[in-house]
Design a protein around this motif. Structure first.
Motif, mmCIF file in Angstrom:
data_model
loop_
_atom_site.group_PDB
_atom_site.id
_atom_site.type_symbol
_atom_site.label_atom_id
_atom_site.label_comp_id
_atom_site.label_asym_id
_atom_site.label_seq_id
_atom_site.Cartn_x
_atom_site.Cartn_y
_atom_site.Cartn_z
ATOM 1 N N VAL A 38 67.073 44.774 -2.975
ATOM 2 C CA VAL A 38 66.261 44.638 -4.183
ATOM 3 C C VAL A 38 64.885 44.082 -3.826
ATOM 4 C CG1 VAL A 38 66.111 43.555 -6.462
ATOM 5 C CG2 VAL A 38 68.344 44.210 -5.536
ATOM 6 N N LYS A 39 63.847 44.704 -4.398
ATOM 7 C CA LYS A 39 62.481 44.212 -4.212
ATOM 8 C C LYS A 39 61.919 43.768 -5.554
ATOM 9 C CE LYS A 39 61.091 47.079 -0.297
ATOM 10 N NZ LYS A 39 60.101 48.059 0.171
ATOM 11 N N VAL A 40 61.154 42.686 -5.517
ATOM 12 C CA VAL A 40 60.429 42.220 -6.698
ATOM 13 C C VAL A 40 58.950 42.212 -6.327
ATOM 14 C CG1 VAL A 40 60.044 40.306 -8.290
ATOM 15 C CG2 VAL A 40 62.365 40.817 -7.511
ATOM 16 N N ASN A 41 58.163 42.970 -7.067
ATOM 17 C CA ASN A 41 56.723 43.091 -6.812
ATOM 18 C C ASN A 41 56.440 43.478 -5.355
ATOM 19 O OD1 ASN A 41 56.208 42.391 -9.503
ATOM 20 N ND2 ASN A 41 56.238 40.228 -9.010
ATOM 21 N N GLY A 42 57.274 44.368 -4.808
ATOM 22 C CA GLY A 42 57.045 44.909 -3.481
ATOM 23 C C GLY A 42 57.642 44.131 -2.320
ATOM 24 N N SER A 43 58.211 42.946 -2.592
ATOM 25 C CA SER A 43 58.801 42.126 -1.525
ATOM 26 C C SER A 43 60.303 42.008 -1.710
ATOM 27 C CB SER A 43 58.196 40.721 -1.536
ATOM 28 O OG SER A 43 56.816 40.775 -1.328
ATOM 29 N N VAL A 44 61.050 42.053 -0.605
ATOM 30 C CA VAL A 44 62.502 41.903 -0.679
ATOM 31 C C VAL A 44 62.824 40.532 -1.263
ATOM 32 C CG1 VAL A 44 64.627 41.722 0.660
ATOM 33 C CG2 VAL A 44 62.945 43.469 1.235
ATOM 34 N N GLU A 45 63.724 40.494 -2.231
ATOM 35 C CA GLU A 45 64.117 39.245 -2.891
ATOM 36 C C GLU A 45 65.585 38.975 -2.608
ATOM 37 O OE1 GLU A 45 64.131 35.909 -4.239
ATOM 38 O OE2 GLU A 45 62.214 36.896 -4.632
ATOM 39 N N THR A 46 65.895 37.759 -2.165
ATOM 40 C CA THR A 46 67.282 37.419 -1.833
ATOM 41 C C THR A 46 67.877 36.376 -2.764
ATOM 42 O OG1 THR A 46 66.506 35.792 -0.215
ATOM 43 C CG2 THR A 46 66.996 38.012 0.603
ATOM 44 N N GLN A 47 67.161 36.020 -3.823
ATOM 45 C CA GLN A 47 67.675 35.055 -4.802
ATOM 46 C C GLN A 47 68.045 35.784 -6.087
ATOM 47 O OE1 GLN A 47 64.606 32.163 -5.393
ATOM 48 N NE2 GLN A 47 64.910 31.196 -3.411
ATOM 49 N N ARG A 48 69.334 35.798 -6.392
ATOM 50 C CA ARG A 48 69.793 36.485 -7.603
ATOM 51 C C ARG A 48 69.248 35.801 -8.851
ATOM 52 N NH1 ARG A 48 75.820 36.360 -9.836
ATOM 53 N NH2 ARG A 48 75.654 34.397 -8.761
ATOM 54 N N LYS A 50 66.297 34.528 -9.253
ATOM 55 C CA LYS A 50 64.834 34.603 -9.316
ATOM 56 C C LYS A 50 64.415 34.896 -10.750
ATOM 57 C CE LYS A 50 60.580 35.876 -7.854
ATOM 58 N NZ LYS A 50 59.603 34.871 -7.548
ATOM 59 N N LYS A 51 63.482 34.104 -11.270
ATOM 60 C CA LYS A 51 62.998 34.291 -12.636
ATOM 61 C C LYS A 51 61.939 35.386 -12.659
ATOM 62 C CE LYS A 51 63.927 29.538 -13.924
ATOM 63 N NZ LYS A 51 63.345 28.239 -14.280
ATOM 64 N N LEU A 52 62.119 36.333 -13.563
ATOM 65 C CA LEU A 52 61.180 37.438 -13.721
ATOM 66 C C LEU A 52 60.393 37.244 -15.012
ATOM 67 C CD1 LEU A 52 63.619 40.352 -12.844
ATOM 68 C CD2 LEU A 52 62.023 39.191 -11.302
ATOM 69 N N TYR A 53 59.102 37.461 -14.922
ATOM 70 C CA TYR A 53 58.215 37.269 -16.056
ATOM 71 C C TYR A 53 57.504 38.569 -16.412
ATOM 72 C CZ TYR A 53 58.949 32.337 -14.972
ATOM 73 O OH TYR A 53 59.529 31.121 -14.732
ATOM 74 N N ASP A 54 56.754 38.551 -17.507
ATOM 75 C CA ASP A 54 55.989 39.705 -17.970
ATOM 76 C C ASP A 54 55.155 40.288 -16.836
ATOM 77 O OD1 ASP A 54 54.869 41.523 -19.828
ATOM 78 O OD2 ASP A 54 53.147 40.200 -20.129
ATOM 79 N N GLY A 55 55.294 41.583 -16.600
ATOM 80 C CA GLY A 55 54.511 42.269 -15.580
ATOM 81 C C GLY A 55 55.219 42.440 -14.243
ATOM 82 N N ASP A 56 56.339 41.740 -14.043
ATOM 83 C CA ASP A 56 57.074 41.879 -12.781
ATOM 84 C C ASP A 56 57.724 43.257 -12.699
ATOM 85 O OD1 ASP A 56 56.435 39.378 -11.775
ATOM 86 O OD2 ASP A 56 58.295 38.441 -12.439
ATOM 87 N N ILE A 57 57.814 43.775 -11.477
ATOM 88 C CA ILE A 57 58.442 45.079 -11.236
ATOM 89 C C ILE A 57 59.560 44.905 -10.219
ATOM 90 C CG2 ILE A 57 58.123 47.423 -10.352
ATOM 91 C CD1 ILE A 57 55.242 47.266 -11.378
ATOM 92 N N VAL A 58 60.750 45.388 -10.571
ATOM 93 C CA VAL A 58 61.928 45.304 -9.706
ATOM 94 C C VAL A 58 62.239 46.706 -9.204
ATOM 95 C CG1 VAL A 58 64.384 44.714 -9.626
ATOM 96 C CG2 VAL A 58 62.833 43.361 -11.049
ATOM 97 N N GLU A 59 62.556 46.828 -7.911
ATOM 98 C CA GLU A 59 62.927 48.116 -7.324
ATOM 99 C C GLU A 59 64.321 48.010 -6.720
ATOM 100 O OE1 GLU A 59 59.827 49.995 -4.837
ATOM 101 O OE2 GLU A 59 58.621 48.247 -5.406
ATOM 102 N N PHE A 60 65.149 49.021 -6.995
ATOM 103 C CA PHE A 60 66.507 49.070 -6.456
ATOM 104 C C PHE A 60 66.941 50.522 -6.386
ATOM 105 C CE2 PHE A 60 71.187 48.969 -7.324
ATOM 106 C CZ PHE A 60 71.565 48.433 -6.110
ATOM 107 N N GLU A 61 67.310 50.987 -5.199
ATOM 108 C CA GLU A 61 67.777 52.364 -4.976
ATOM 109 C C GLU A 61 66.845 53.407 -5.602
ATOM 110 O OE1 GLU A 61 71.871 52.497 -6.289
ATOM 111 O OE2 GLU A 61 72.554 51.637 -4.398
ATOM 112 N N ASN A 62 65.557 53.306 -5.273
ATOM 113 C CA ASN A 62 64.529 54.239 -5.752
ATOM 114 C C ASN A 62 64.363 54.265 -7.264
ATOM 115 O OD1 ASN A 62 63.832 55.092 -3.105
ATOM 116 N ND2 ASN A 62 65.621 56.434 -3.100
#
Length: 69
Positions: A38-48, A50-62
């Motif tokens: 899983v990536k958040v704003n283009g960086s791999v994230e390892t904290q389940r 992790k707080k996501l705010y307005d404008g954040d983009i999450v990527e998972f399996e394309n």
């Protein structure tokens, strides 16, 4: 691209993955995040939790989730 509208100030990463239908359970979300899939704003994230705010983009399996207020 999925859009998740915030009801509160933020949503946690695991909850967002479940809400978008990318995973079926919190356990699935945990493993996906721990495995570095899983990536958040283009960086791999390892904290389940992790707080996501307005404008954040999450990527998972394309697939992408955009967080909006």
């Amino acid at each position: 691209m999925e859009t998740i509208k915030l009801r509160e100030e933020y949503i946690k990463l695991g909850q967002a993955l479940k809400a978008a239908g990318f995973v079926e359970s919190g356990v699935d979300a945990k493993f996906a995040v721990q495995d570095g899939l899983v990536k958040v704003n283009g960086s791999v994230e390892t904290q389940r939790g992790k707080k996501l705010y307005d404008g954040d983009i999450v990527e998972f399996e394309n697939e992408k989730i955009i967080i909006t207020k």
